[in-house]
Structure formats: C-alpha cells, structure tokens
Design a protein around this motif. Structure first.
Motif, mmCIF file in Angstrom:
data_model
loop_
_atom_site.group_PDB
_atom_site.id
_atom_site.type_symbol
_atom_site.label_atom_id
_atom_site.label_comp_id
_atom_site.label_asym_id
_atom_site.label_seq_id
_atom_site.Cartn_x
_atom_site.Cartn_y
_atom_site.Cartn_z
ATOM 1 N N PRO A 51 -4.848 3.438 -21.517
ATOM 2 C CA PRO A 51 -6.424 2.092 -21.417
ATOM 3 C C PRO A 51 -6.162 1.031 -20.913
ATOM 4 C CG PRO A 51 -5.411 2.833 -23.332
ATOM 5 C CD PRO A 51 -4.606 3.496 -22.819
ATOM 6 N N SER A 52 -4.746 0.563 -20.873
ATOM 7 C CA SER A 52 -4.503 -1.023 -20.606
ATOM 8 C C SER A 52 -4.231 -1.298 -19.117
ATOM 9 C CB SER A 52 -2.959 -1.657 -21.678
ATOM 10 O OG SER A 52 -2.537 -0.953 -21.422
ATOM 11 N N ARG A 53 -4.197 -0.345 -18.659
ATOM 12 C CA ARG A 53 -3.612 -0.626 -16.981
ATOM 13 C C ARG A 53 -5.766 -0.140 -16.311
ATOM 14 N NH1 ARG A 53 1.161 2.614 -14.777
ATOM 15 N NH2 ARG A 53 2.733 1.680 -15.463
ATOM 16 N N GLU A 54 -6.283 -1.018 -15.632
ATOM 17 C CA GLU A 54 -7.597 -1.288 -14.944
ATOM 18 C C GLU A 54 -7.620 0.648 -14.219
ATOM 19 O OE1 GLU A 54 -9.796 -2.551 -15.078
ATOM 20 O OE2 GLU A 54 -8.776 -4.034 -16.865
ATOM 21 N N PRO A 55 -8.491 0.727 -13.966
ATOM 22 C CA PRO A 55 -8.692 2.350 -12.864
ATOM 23 C C PRO A 55 -8.333 2.087 -11.603
ATOM 24 C CG PRO A 55 -10.919 1.754 -14.311
ATOM 25 C CD PRO A 55 -10.307 0.367 -15.208
ATOM 26 N N GLN A 56 -8.038 1.163 -10.856
ATOM 27 C CA GLN A 56 -8.135 1.042 -9.712
ATOM 28 C C GLN A 56 -6.337 1.227 -10.189
ATOM 29 O OE1 GLN A 56 -9.726 -1.318 -11.587
ATOM 30 N NE2 GLN A 56 -9.666 -3.736 -10.638
ATOM 31 N N VAL A 57 -5.414 0.527 -10.641
ATOM 32 C CA VAL A 57 -4.649 0.608 -10.727
ATOM 33 C C VAL A 57 -3.947 1.894 -11.112
ATOM 34 C CG1 VAL A 57 -1.810 0.034 -12.940
ATOM 35 C CG2 VAL A 57 -4.318 -1.841 -11.604
ATOM 36 N N ARG A 58 -4.823 2.659 -11.878
ATOM 37 C CA ARG A 58 -4.284 4.103 -12.026
ATOM 38 C C ARG A 58 -4.507 4.912 -11.183
ATOM 39 N NH1 ARG A 58 -7.735 5.645 -16.800
ATOM 40 N NH2 ARG A 58 -8.612 3.174 -17.233
ATOM 41 N N THR A 59 -5.588 4.703 -9.890
ATOM 42 C CA THR A 59 -5.844 5.195 -8.664
ATOM 43 C C THR A 59 -4.704 4.679 -7.724
ATOM 44 O OG1 THR A 59 -7.377 3.771 -8.386
ATOM 45 C CG2 THR A 59 -8.270 5.454 -9.341
ATOM 46 N N ILE A 77 -11.481 14.432 -6.847
ATOM 47 C CA ILE A 77 -11.402 14.481 -7.476
ATOM 48 C C ILE A 77 -10.601 14.125 -8.656
ATOM 49 C CG2 ILE A 77 -10.551 16.458 -9.328
ATOM 50 C CD1 ILE A 77 -12.106 18.338 -7.066
ATOM 51 N N LEU A 78 -9.048 14.117 -8.467
ATOM 52 C CA LEU A 78 -8.698 13.774 -8.956
ATOM 53 C C LEU A 78 -8.248 11.691 -9.145
ATOM 54 C CD1 LEU A 78 -5.165 14.806 -7.189
ATOM 55 C CD2 LEU A 78 -6.012 16.061 -9.592
ATOM 56 N N GLU A 79 -9.117 11.255 -8.435
ATOM 57 C CA GLU A 79 -9.465 9.420 -8.558
ATOM 58 C C GLU A 79 -10.035 9.541 -9.403
ATOM 59 O OE1 GLU A 79 -10.191 7.927 -4.342
ATOM 60 O OE2 GLU A 79 -7.773 7.969 -4.312
ATOM 61 N N ALA A 80 -10.712 9.885 -9.510
ATOM 62 C CA ALA A 80 -12.185 9.888 -10.998
ATOM 63 C C ALA A 80 -11.838 10.117 -11.804
ATOM 64 C CB ALA A 80 -13.396 11.090 -9.772
#
Length: 269
Positions: A51-59, A77-80
């Motif tokens: 959760p400490s990583r921003e969504p755009q970093v995870r994608t 689907i995976l990005e969502a």
C-alpha cells in the motif's frame, strides 16, 4: 474476506464488465498463467500489494514483468487489480482467479442464461463424477502424474464439456492451488451461479400472478434491464401489496411494506 479485499473485487468486477463482455477464452487462459506467476513468487505479490506504493508504480511493475506478451484485455484486468488495495498478499492472486472465471462465464453468457446454466451443469457434473470415485480422486491428485495425463482423464470424464467448461476443468485438475480438484471446480460453479443472478428476476408479491400479468411484467422488466430475464415469482403475504423485483444486486421495491418501513424511518429520525 476482509473489507478492503471485498471492496476491491466488487469494484473491479463492476469496472471491467465491458472488458469481460469482449474478452475471449485466451484472455482467461492468460489470466490463469499470470496467476501461476504470482503464486510462484511471494516477492511479486508483496510488490503488487504494497500500500505504500502508488497505483501507477504497481502498474508500471506489471508492465515491466509482462511487457507486450499479454492481450490488451488481459493487461486491463491485471492493471485494474494491482492498482487496488488488498487485505492480504494472497488476496490479489485469488482475485485474478475470480476474474479469470468471470471472463469464462461472460463468454458462456453470450448465449444468455442458457449458456451459464450449461456451464454450471457441466462443472457440477464433473464434480459429482470425481467425488463418486476414490480411484479417480487418487489419479487426479497423484503427484507423479503429469498435467497432460490429468487433462486426458478429465476429458474422458466430461466428454460433452464446452470449451468454457473444458478450460475451467483443466485448470482445476492441473493447478488446484491447494484444493482438491473437485473442490475447485465446485468453487468455479458457485461463481458461475452467482453470475446467473443477473439473468433472474426475483419477483416478490403478496399473491400469485396470473399468466397475462406475468407476460406483461416480463416484457417490462426485459425492457428495463436490457436483457431477457427469467422470472422467479415468490409469494409473500407480508409485502401487503405492490411488487419487489431484484435482479443481481439491483432492487426495485414498490411494496406497501417497504413504503411503511420508509415512513417509520422518517418519523423516527
């Protein structure tokens, strides 16, 4: 299931409905392959659920991992999923499995409720066959048996299975994720059954409806919800009068009981 995970799955299911509708079985197959990658690496699961990583970093991590290897709907689907919050690392993997089944169910759903019913029937039929034979159960859980051998046995046990059922059954016998194959097939069937509720209008009334009224109501509900629904009429004298309709998660309540309850709430506030 913890609230963060439940909310994330529900949100993803809603957001991706149009993606499911246009995806093919190859997308489901790719999602299962991505699931294998996640199941095989705790480090990856931590990276995608931190959760400490921003969504755009995870994608971005997702794109680096798979690049252009996957079809566009699979990537969507995976990005969502990786952009959402999860209560546990494993919940992300479970969500990928759930949405892979949603893609398969949506493919079967292209022929309407009948397609979903046939898929559920094939899955439950396979489960009953396996559950009824200890020899088959041993063969499908034999560690030394290869995936191809298990798939061949599954095909003999379900020769009439559709392509959708075949994909889910093959998945269950080759990668049951800690479950017995028949238990995973049953879980798949439960997910398909849940999707069927989108095609069933549960109509609650104070007294039974005559055929002419049912036909008029059916026509109106089909027009309102935009698909041909199957009516499930429930007689409940406690509704007093009016009608209550539930299709999936959507409820239209025009009963006298509902109006009285609403009035009582307003008076109490």
């Amino acid at each position: 299931m913890a609230s963060a995970t439940s909310e994330s799955i529900a949100a993803a299911q809603k957001e991706l409905e149009s993606t499911f509708a246009h995806a093919d079985l190859a997308v489901a197959d790719e999602l299962f392959s991505a699931l294998d990658v996640l199941d095989g690496s705790a480090a990856l699961r931590r990276s995608f659920t931190d959760p400490s990583r921003e969504p755009q970093v995870r994608t971005g991590l997702l794109k680096n991992l798979f690049g252009s290897k996957l079809k566009s709907p699979t990537n969507s689907i995976l990005e969502a999923l990786v952009s959402k919050r999860w209560s546990r690392e494993r919940d992300l993997s479970d969500a990928v499995e759930t949405l892979a089944v949603s893609v398969v169910a949506a493919q079967a759903e292209r022929t309407g409720l009948q397609g979903l019913e046939q898929l559920e029937s094939a899955l439950l039929g396979f489960r009953r066959t396996v559950s009824g034979s200890h020899d088959v159960q041993r063969a499908l859980t034999e560690p030394q048996a290869g995936a191809e051998a298990k798939q061949k046995l599954a095909a003999k046990l379900s020769p009439q299975a559709s392509a959708e059922a075949r994909l889910l059954i093959d998945r269950a016998v080759t990668a049951p994720r800690g479950l017995r194959p028949e238990a995973l097939v049953e879980r798949f069937a439960e997910q398909v059954a849940a999707r069927q509720q989108r095609w069933i209008a549960q109509v609650t009334v104070a007294k039974d409806l005559d055929q002419a009224y049912r036909e008029r109501l059916s026509t109106s509900l089909n027009r309102y919800f935009g698909r041909e629904l199957k009516l499930d009429v429930v007689v409940d004298p406690e509704v007093v009068g009016g009608i209550r309709v539930q299709v999936g998660d959507e409820v239209v309540d025009n009963t006298a009981a509902a109006k009285l309850n609403d009035l009582n709430r307003k008076l109490a506030s």
